[in-house]
Scaffold this motif. Structure first.
Motif, PDB file in Angstrom:
ATOM      1  N   LEU A 156       3.160   1.865  -6.328  1.00 35.89           N
ATOM      2  CA  LEU A 156       3.494   3.017  -7.174  1.00 35.89           C
ATOM      3  C   LEU A 156       2.965   4.302  -6.521  1.00 35.89           C
ATOM      4  O   LEU A 156       1.806   4.358  -6.071  1.00 35.89           O
ATOM      5  N   VAL A 157       3.818   5.332  -6.509  1.00 42.26           N
ATOM      6  CA  VAL A 157       3.421   6.668  -6.037  1.00 42.26           C
ATOM      7  C   VAL A 157       3.828   7.671  -7.120  1.00 42.26           C
ATOM      8  O   VAL A 157       5.022   7.822  -7.410  1.00 42.26           O
ATOM      9  N   THR A 158       2.838   8.330  -7.698  1.00 47.63           N
ATOM     10  CA  THR A 158       3.128   9.346  -8.735  1.00 47.63           C
ATOM     11  C   THR A 158       2.970  10.740  -8.137  1.00 47.63           C
ATOM     12  O   THR A 158       1.917  11.090  -7.594  1.00 47.63           O
ATOM     13  N   THR A 217       7.157   9.037 -11.102  1.00 50.49           N
ATOM     14  CA  THR A 217       6.487   7.883 -10.484  1.00 50.49           C
ATOM     15  C   THR A 217       7.527   7.084  -9.696  1.00 50.49           C
ATOM     16  O   THR A 217       8.550   6.650 -10.244  1.00 50.49           O
ATOM     17  N   TYR A 218       7.293   6.980  -8.431  1.00 56.29           N
ATOM     18  CA  TYR A 218       8.176   6.224  -7.529  1.00 56.29           C
ATOM     19  C   TYR A 218       7.612   4.808  -7.347  1.00 56.29           C
ATOM     20  O   TYR A 218       6.412   4.636  -7.105  1.00 56.29           O
ATOM     21  N   GLN A 219       8.484   3.805  -7.458  1.00 53.59           N
ATOM     22  CA  GLN A 219       8.077   2.383  -7.308  1.00 53.59           C
ATOM     23  C   GLN A 219       8.758   1.792  -6.068  1.00 53.59           C
ATOM     24  O   GLN A 219       9.941   2.018  -5.833  1.00 53.59           O
ATOM     25  N   VAL A 220       7.971   1.065  -5.284  1.00 58.86           N
ATOM     26  CA  VAL A 220       8.499   0.430  -4.073  1.00 58.86           C
ATOM     27  C   VAL A 220       8.149  -1.067  -4.117  1.00 58.86           C
ATOM     28  O   VAL A 220       7.025  -1.454  -4.428  1.00 58.86           O
ATOM     29  N   GLN A 221       9.142  -1.897  -3.819  1.00 59.81           N
ATOM     30  CA  GLN A 221       8.935  -3.359  -3.741  1.00 59.81           C
ATOM     31  C   GLN A 221       9.103  -3.783  -2.285  1.00 59.81           C
ATOM     32  O   GLN A 221       9.989  -3.284  -1.578  1.00 59.81           O
ATOM     33  N   PHE A 251       0.862  -1.196   0.000  1.00 63.46           N
ATOM     34  CA  PHE A 251       0.000   0.000   0.000  1.00 63.46           C
ATOM     35  C   PHE A 251       0.897   1.245   0.000  1.00 63.46           C
ATOM     36  O   PHE A 251       1.899   1.282   0.728  1.00 63.46           O
ATOM     37  N   THR A 252       0.527   2.241  -0.809  1.00 65.54           N
ATOM     38  CA  THR A 252       1.350   3.470  -0.905  1.00 65.54           C
ATOM     39  C   THR A 252       0.518   4.710  -0.563  1.00 65.54           C
ATOM     40  O   THR A 252      -0.722   4.699  -0.639  1.00 65.54           O
ATOM     41  N   ASN A 253       1.249   5.756  -0.228  1.00 66.26           N
ATOM     42  CA  ASN A 253       0.594   7.020   0.118  1.00 66.26           C
ATOM     43  C   ASN A 253       1.507   8.178  -0.326  1.00 66.26           C
ATOM     44  O   ASN A 253       2.732   8.073  -0.235  1.00 66.26           O
ATOM     45  N   GLY A 254       0.874   9.299  -0.800  1.00 63.51           N
ATOM     46  CA  GLY A 254       1.670  10.496  -1.146  1.00 63.51           C
ATOM     47  C   GLY A 254       1.485  10.996  -2.561  1.00 63.51           C
ATOM     48  O   GLY A 254       2.104  12.007  -2.935  1.00 63.51           O
ATOM     49  N   SER A 255       0.669  10.309  -3.338  1.00 62.74           N
ATOM     50  CA  SER A 255       0.441  10.820  -4.699  1.00 62.74           C
ATOM     51  C   SER A 255      -0.272  12.175  -4.614  1.00 62.74           C
ATOM     52  O   SER A 255      -1.306  12.301  -3.934  1.00 62.74           O
ATOM     53  N   ASN A 274      12.861   2.694  -5.951  1.00 66.21           N
ATOM     54  CA  ASN A 274      13.700   3.062  -7.106  1.00 66.21           C
ATOM     55  C   ASN A 274      14.087   4.539  -6.997  1.00 66.21           C
ATOM     56  O   ASN A 274      13.844   5.195  -5.975  1.00 66.21           O
ATOM     57  N   ASN A 275      14.655   5.074  -8.072  1.00 66.66           N
ATOM     58  CA  ASN A 275      15.093   6.472  -8.120  1.00 66.66           C
ATOM     59  C   ASN A 275      16.120   6.800  -7.033  1.00 66.66           C
ATOM     60  O   ASN A 275      16.262   7.948  -6.617  1.00 66.66           O
ATOM     61  N   GLY A 276      16.817   5.722  -6.558  1.00 66.68           N
ATOM     62  CA  GLY A 276      17.898   5.937  -5.623  1.00 66.68           C
ATOM     63  C   GLY A 276      17.463   6.330  -4.230  1.00 66.68           C
ATOM     64  O   GLY A 276      18.266   6.891  -3.473  1.00 66.68           O
ATOM     65  N   LEU A 277      16.219   6.013  -3.881  1.00 67.31           N
ATOM     66  CA  LEU A 277      15.755   6.444  -2.559  1.00 67.31           C
ATOM     67  C   LEU A 277      16.300   5.556  -1.438  1.00 67.31           C
ATOM     68  O   LEU A 277      16.539   6.033  -0.330  1.00 67.31           O
ATOM     69  N   GLY A 278      16.410   4.268  -1.647  1.00 68.99           N
ATOM     70  CA  GLY A 278      16.898   3.382  -0.591  1.00 68.99           C
ATOM     71  C   GLY A 278      15.816   2.425  -0.117  1.00 68.99           C
ATOM     72  O   GLY A 278      14.878   2.079  -0.858  1.00 68.99           O
TER      73      GLY A 278
END
Length: 396
Positions: free
Chosen positions: A85-87, A67-71, A18-22, A49-53
């Motif tokens: 996904l957070v856009t 668009t930020y992707q988190v696994q 679950f994502t939050n912040g779009s 992704n995008n080097g966030l950690g």
């Protein structure tokens, strides 16, 4: 036999992300994005992704829509089937476009319109001269206008420039001089006009003489106008540049046309004889202040009503030349006849050879033609003792 109890192996539910912040941001704004998970076996590992950690949340400030992707991986190494996904939508940068350069005449106004774009749409316009949008300006000289546009969410400002070119109206180096003269007066008007910014311009003269109809107006550079009627005339000159900038100059009482005086005189007596040859001349002129009399016998006078003595009979051309206070002149000529006085004298006695001073007989006279002279002398009995046609004839 040995009975072995059954072994029950349970499988956790799949890992779900679950994502939050779009959200939508302006350039330079920040937002926190985060992820959470369910299912599987905690604890969870979040890989962005995008080097966030591998943190669960991050504060980001992208310059473009991203668009930020988190696994998510659980404690048993199970990976969520679908990443989160957070856009973050980033509004476009601010932009502004001004009106094209403008051309106006001195004293006119020009409306400058700024068209802004980007940002969040709540625009603030900051001008180097003036305010508002559109910005109505009235510069006295050619001016460069700069507008800077801001919004209320911190987007970097945008600017644009344009120029309003101001043409000063045509002007005069000096006003035309006042002209005074006598009717009819022909006036030549000077050319003292120029255009401060350069360029061409046209003339429209109004001579203030409407009775002349179409001749009252001229577009000539160096016009002339004939004034036939006495009076004071107001003249107007309108100059129009190639950009249609106009300047109007009014010259009240520029032309003053003075009337011609009317010369006239009479004389007394009306019948002049040589014995009474003193003549009184009476001025009958209008608008005269200077008098010059020419009496026809070589003498002159300058008083208004002169008296003149003639010394010989004859016909004289008497000339009166007058001038008005404005120098306008007129003249009149009248003939004057000085008649011979008719008289005749003949002695009634004389003493020839007496030596007493009356030895000769001389008839005398004037006012008659000697060539038509004829004389008879009679004795007491009516007998002709002398007849002659020669004048004078002496007898001793």
């Amino acid at each position: 036999p040995v009975v072995t109890p059954p072994i029950i192996i349970t499988q956790p539910t799949p890992v779900t992300v679950f994502t939050n912040g779009s959200d939508s941001l302006c350039i330079s704004q920040m937002i926190t994005i985060s992820a959470s998970a369910s299912g599987g076996t905690s604890p969870y590992t979040y890989t962005w992704n995008n080097g966030l950690g591998t943190g669960q949340s991050y504060t980001v400030n992208p310059v473009n829509t991203t668009t930020y992707q988190v696994q998510v991986t659980d404690a048993n190494g199970c990976v969520a089937a679908l990443p989160g996904l957070v856009t973050v939508y980033v509004r476009p940068p601010l932009s502004v476009v001004l009106s094209n350069d403008g051309y106006i005449c001195e004293g006119q106004s020009y409306s400058i319109n700024a068209v802004a774009g980007g940002g969040n749409g709540n625009y603030i316009y900051n001008w180097n001269f003036g305010n508002g949008n559109p910005n109505l300006v009235s510069p006295n000289d050619t001016t460069v206008y700069i507008v800077t546009v801001y919004d209320d969410c911190g987007t970097p400002a945008a600017s644009d420039t344009m120029t309003v070119f101001v043409q000063q109206g045509p002007d005069l180096l000096s006003a035309p001089p006042v002209v005074d003269g006598c009717e009819p007066l022909n006036v030549n008007f000077p050319n003292e006009a120029y255009l401060p910014n350069g360029g061409t311009f046209t003339y429209t003269w109004n001579f203030g003489d409407p009775v002349t109809g179409g001749l009252n107006v001229s577009n000539d550079t160096l016009p002339s106008h004939l004034y036939d009627v006495p009076g004071a005339y107001d003249v107007t000159l309108t100059l129009t540049s190639d950009l249609n900038c106009t300047s109007t100059f009014n010259f009240p009482g520029l032309v003053n046309v003075h009337p011609i005086p009317d010369a006239e005189f009479i004389s007394t007596p009306q019948v002049v004889s040589l014995f009474e040859a003193s003549v009184q001349f009476w001025d009958q002129s209008l608008d005269a202040s200077v008098y010059h009399w020419y009496f026809g016998d070589g003498d002159v006078g300058t008083v208004q009503n002169p008296i003149h003595q003639y010394e010989a009979a004859g016909t004289y051309e008497v000339l009166l030349l007058i001038a008005s206070p404005y120098g306008c002149t007129d003249s009149v000529v009248h003939p004057l006849v000085v008649k011979e006085e008719f008289t005749f004298y003949a002695p009634d006695a004389f003493c020839p050879t007496s030596g007493l001073g009356n030895n000769y007989f001389y008839p005398k006279g004037m006012g008659f033609d000697p060539t038509k002279y004829e004389m008879y002398i009679f004795d007491r009995w009516g007998q002709v003792i002398l007849h002659t046609t020669v004048y004078p004839e002496g007898t001793d």
